[in-house]
Each structure stands twice: as structure tokens, then as C-alpha cells.
Design a protein around this motif. Structure first.
Motif, PDB file in Angstrom:
ATOM      1  N   LEU A  28      -7.448   5.276  -3.434  1.00  0.00           N
ATOM      2  CA  LEU A  28      -7.307   3.830  -3.275  1.00  0.00           C
ATOM      3  C   LEU A  28      -6.117   3.525  -2.374  1.00  0.00           C
ATOM      4  O   LEU A  28      -4.979   3.812  -2.748  1.00  0.00           O
ATOM      5  N   ALA A  29      -6.351   2.961  -1.221  1.00  0.00           N
ATOM      6  CA  ALA A  29      -5.254   2.563  -0.337  1.00  0.00           C
ATOM      7  C   ALA A  29      -4.555   1.362  -0.958  1.00  0.00           C
ATOM      8  O   ALA A  29      -5.184   0.365  -1.279  1.00  0.00           O
ATOM      9  N   GLU A  30      -3.265   1.474  -1.175  1.00  0.00           N
ATOM     10  CA  GLU A  30      -2.478   0.370  -1.736  1.00  0.00           C
ATOM     11  C   GLU A  30      -1.746  -0.395  -0.648  1.00  0.00           C
ATOM     12  O   GLU A  30      -1.624  -1.604  -0.718  1.00  0.00           O
ATOM     13  N   ALA A  31      -1.242   0.301   0.341  1.00  0.00           N
ATOM     14  CA  ALA A  31      -0.528  -0.360   1.432  1.00  0.00           C
ATOM     15  C   ALA A  31      -0.504   0.567   2.638  1.00  0.00           C
ATOM     16  O   ALA A  31      -0.470   1.790   2.487  1.00  0.00           O
ATOM     17  N   THR A  32      -0.553  -0.033   3.811  1.00  0.00           N
ATOM     18  CA  THR A  32      -0.336   0.719   5.043  1.00  0.00           C
ATOM     19  C   THR A  32       0.618  -0.094   5.897  1.00  0.00           C
ATOM     20  O   THR A  32       0.729  -1.315   5.730  1.00  0.00           O
ATOM     21  N   TRP A  97      13.452  -0.137   1.394  1.00  0.00           N
ATOM     22  CA  TRP A  97      12.341  -0.950   1.899  1.00  0.00           C
ATOM     23  C   TRP A  97      11.030  -0.693   1.159  1.00  0.00           C
ATOM     24  O   TRP A  97      10.040  -1.386   1.393  1.00  0.00           O
ATOM     25  N   GLU A  98      11.014   0.262   0.260  1.00  0.00           N
ATOM     26  CA  GLU A  98       9.777   0.661  -0.422  1.00  0.00           C
ATOM     27  C   GLU A  98       9.134  -0.488  -1.198  1.00  0.00           C
ATOM     28  O   GLU A  98       7.927  -0.700  -1.133  1.00  0.00           O
ATOM     29  N   ARG A  99       9.933  -1.219  -1.952  1.00  0.00           N
ATOM     30  CA  ARG A  99       9.408  -2.301  -2.783  1.00  0.00           C
ATOM     31  C   ARG A  99       8.733  -3.375  -1.936  1.00  0.00           C
ATOM     32  O   ARG A  99       7.696  -3.923  -2.304  1.00  0.00           O
ATOM     33  N   ALA A 100       9.298  -3.662  -0.779  1.00  0.00           N
ATOM     34  CA  ALA A 100       8.691  -4.653   0.112  1.00  0.00           C
ATOM     35  C   ALA A 100       7.346  -4.166   0.630  1.00  0.00           C
ATOM     36  O   ALA A 100       6.431  -4.963   0.825  1.00  0.00           O
ATOM     37  N   LEU A 101       7.214  -2.887   0.826  1.00  0.00           N
ATOM     38  CA  LEU A 101       5.962  -2.332   1.337  1.00  0.00           C
ATOM     39  C   LEU A 101       4.853  -2.391   0.298  1.00  0.00           C
ATOM     40  O   LEU A 101       3.740  -2.790   0.589  1.00  0.00           O
ATOM     41  N   VAL A 102       5.155  -2.016  -0.935  1.00  0.00           N
ATOM     42  CA  VAL A 102       4.104  -1.906  -1.954  1.00  0.00           C
ATOM     43  C   VAL A 102       4.112  -3.037  -2.976  1.00  0.00           C
ATOM     44  O   VAL A 102       3.208  -3.124  -3.803  1.00  0.00           O
ATOM     45  N   ALA A 103       5.111  -3.899  -2.947  1.00  0.00           N
ATOM     46  CA  ALA A 103       5.195  -5.069  -3.833  1.00  0.00           C
ATOM     47  C   ALA A 103       5.144  -4.684  -5.310  1.00  0.00           C
ATOM     48  O   ALA A 103       4.479  -5.339  -6.103  1.00  0.00           O
TER      49      ALA A 103
END
Length: 153
Positions: A28-32, A97-103
Motif C-alpha cells: 500500500l503506497a502511503e506517500a511519495t 521532515w518525516e511527519r510532514a511527508l506521511v502525516a
């Protein structure tokens, strides 16, 4: 937008498309995201409710290994060889920056580190961002920096 930008966008779009074909590629792609114009980041789950996994690809270097193949063919090979059925746990780094990428506050287990693709802990320049629409939308505090945005539908 140059050819490299279009190719990396097509590469990531194909990964997201393939992630929806559960019978063939159970992930499952969560973020790119595209970072600094040439690095593709893919955050995904090997199954629903599974751990968050992350991979980074320096797309120009990756594409050179496929000798002129389309971004879609490159994506298909990456899904089969690199994303499907990861055999090892990844390293948790908790990049700023991880949290901003995957929320989410859930840690990403990096199977290839962003550093190996040239991305540092400093906030990267995210120029294209996909967040799985099945997830809750990010809050204002967790929106990606810079000109990051979800692709238009």
C-alpha cells in the motif's frame, strides 16, 4: 518541467497505481515525494496495518540502469524487486521532515536511507507530494514545507 521531472513523476505515479492492484503487488503506497528534483521517496506498507517502510531512489542513477526504459517499466521492476515483500526491518531515523511527508507520528522504517540518495535531515525541497487519500488529511502543523502539494485529480 524538464524530461527528468516528467519521468520521475511518471515513475511515482506508476508505483501508486501498482499499489492499488492488490492481487499482483500486495503493498500500500502511503506517500511519495520528489525531493530536490531528482530523488524519489516512497513510503508504503507491506500490508494493511503493517509497518511503514521507506525507500529512496536517486532517479537519474536508477533510470540509467534500465537503459532507456520507460518510467513505468522502471517502476514495475522496483515494485517487484524492491518494494514487494521486504525481507528485513528498516532503520528508524525520525527525520525532522518525516511527519510532514506521511502525516502521522508513526515511525518510518527506512530500507534505504534518504542520506544514501543525498537527502539530509534538513527539510528537503519537496516538489511533488502524494498522500494516500484513504488517510486523514494532514493538519496545518504537519503539512509539507515549501511548495509541496497533493497532485490534482
Amino acid at each position: 518541467m524538464g524530461d527528468d521531472s516528467r519521468h520521475i513523476a511518471r515513475f511515482l505515479t506508476e508505483i501508486v497505481r501498482l499499489s492499488r492492484m492488490q492481487e499482483h503487488f500486495p503493498f500500500l503506497a502511503e506517500a511519495t515525494a520528489v525531493v530536490d528534483g531528482d530523488v524519489a521517496i516512497v513510503v508504503y506498507r507491506e500490508e494493511a496495518g503493517g509497518r511503514l517502510l521507506g525507500r529512496c531512489f536517486h532517479y537519474p542513477s536508477l533510470a540509467r540502469g534500465f537503459d532507456g526504459s520507460s518510467p513505468e517499466i522502471v517502476a514495475d521492476a522496483i515494485v517487484v524487486n524492491d518494494l514487494a515483500d521486504p525481507s528485513r526491518p528498516g532503520a528508524v531515523h525520525r527525520y525532522a521532515w518525516e511527519r510532514a511527508l506521511v502525516a502521522t507520528d508513526e515511525p518510518v522504517q527506512w530500507l534505504s536511507t534518504p542520506l544514501s540518495a543525498g537527502v539530509t535531515d534538513a527539510a528537503p525541497a519537496i516538489s511533488r507530494h502524494f498522500l494516500n487519500p484513504e488517510r486523514e488529511p494532514p493538519t496545518r502543523a504537519s503539512e509539507p514545507p515549501g511548495d509541496a502539494r497533493a497532485p490534482r485529480r
